[in-house]
Design a protein around this motif. Sequence first.
Motif, PDB file in Angstrom:
ATOM      1  N   LEU A  22       0.837  -1.204   0.000  1.00  0.00           N
ATOM      2  CA  LEU A  22       0.000   0.000   0.000  1.00  0.00           C
ATOM      3  C   LEU A  22       0.876   1.261   0.000  1.00  0.00           C
ATOM      4  O   LEU A  22       0.678   2.186  -0.795  1.00  0.00           O
ATOM      5  CB  LEU A  22      -0.931  -0.030   1.225  1.00  0.00           C
ATOM      6  N   ASP A 237      -7.231   1.653   0.475  1.00  0.00           N
ATOM      7  CA  ASP A 237      -7.225   1.414  -0.970  1.00  0.00           C
ATOM      8  C   ASP A 237      -6.384   2.517  -1.618  1.00  0.00           C
ATOM      9  O   ASP A 237      -6.728   3.698  -1.528  1.00  0.00           O
ATOM     10  CB  ASP A 237      -8.663   1.447  -1.501  1.00  0.00           C
ATOM     11  N   ASN A 239      -5.730   3.535  -4.689  1.00  0.00           N
ATOM     12  CA  ASN A 239      -6.310   4.431  -5.702  1.00  0.00           C
ATOM     13  C   ASN A 239      -7.300   5.398  -5.090  1.00  0.00           C
ATOM     14  O   ASN A 239      -7.314   6.585  -5.415  1.00  0.00           O
ATOM     15  CB  ASN A 239      -7.006   3.611  -6.804  1.00  0.00           C
TER      16      ASN A 239
END
Length: 248
Positions: A22, A237, A239
């Motif tokens: 991440l 997340d 994006n």
Amino acid sequence: MRQSLIMGNWKMNGSRAEGQTLAKALAEGLGEVSQEVAVCVPFVYLTDIREVLASSPIALGAQNVADQASGAYTGEVSATMLADCGCKYALVGHSERRSYYGDSNATVASRFVQAQKQGIVPVLCVGETLDEREQDKTFEVVDEQLDAVIDAAGIDAFANAVIAYEPVWAIGTGKTASDEQAQEVHKYIRERIAARSQAIADKVQILYGGSVKPDNAKGLFAMADIDGGLVGGASLDANGFLQICHSV
Ligand code: PGA
């Protein structure tokens, strides 16, 4: 003009490898931004994530900090240790700490003071529960949470601190405060600070937290007294979080 700050709060999620993946995606995907970006990661992964973020402008934060400097406090992590691990920020008084682990306003104030003593910027989280909002106690609750820290640390301490307004009823629930609801409380907080020091009120960053998502971030961040976000679920997340970072 206050610089915007977008802060991810990973909470107790993910493995070492997932955190590294991440962080790598964030470091590679962020690009040129004028706002500051930070991630608050689990204590045990701080040094791993620091390595991944080493050549990126993304700052590192912790999710809590001990209310004592050092000594026989089993299970706690001191501000000195966090500084040693490269933390710039530490959350203090997150509602999950207040409600599940009994952090009182006095404890939160001590955590705030300890963080600052080691040059770590405390991110003081304040906010009301649904019950408190329905009883019209939002301002009263926020006042108590703020005053405890101002009394302990002094108003000048807010020259090197961040405030996060996180209505408890909006955290992890998918219910976001409307732009206007959030702005109303942010403005109130800034006025409370201004009553003690206008210069600090003009400067202090006040972040909004509580189900910030890519599709509501822009509206929230456009409000006059909202200087960025503290993002939980949506920061897991890459994006989505990058989209939020670019919504300023
Ligand atoms: P959320 O969490 O974005 O998942 O609501 C925010 C926070 O607790 O910091």
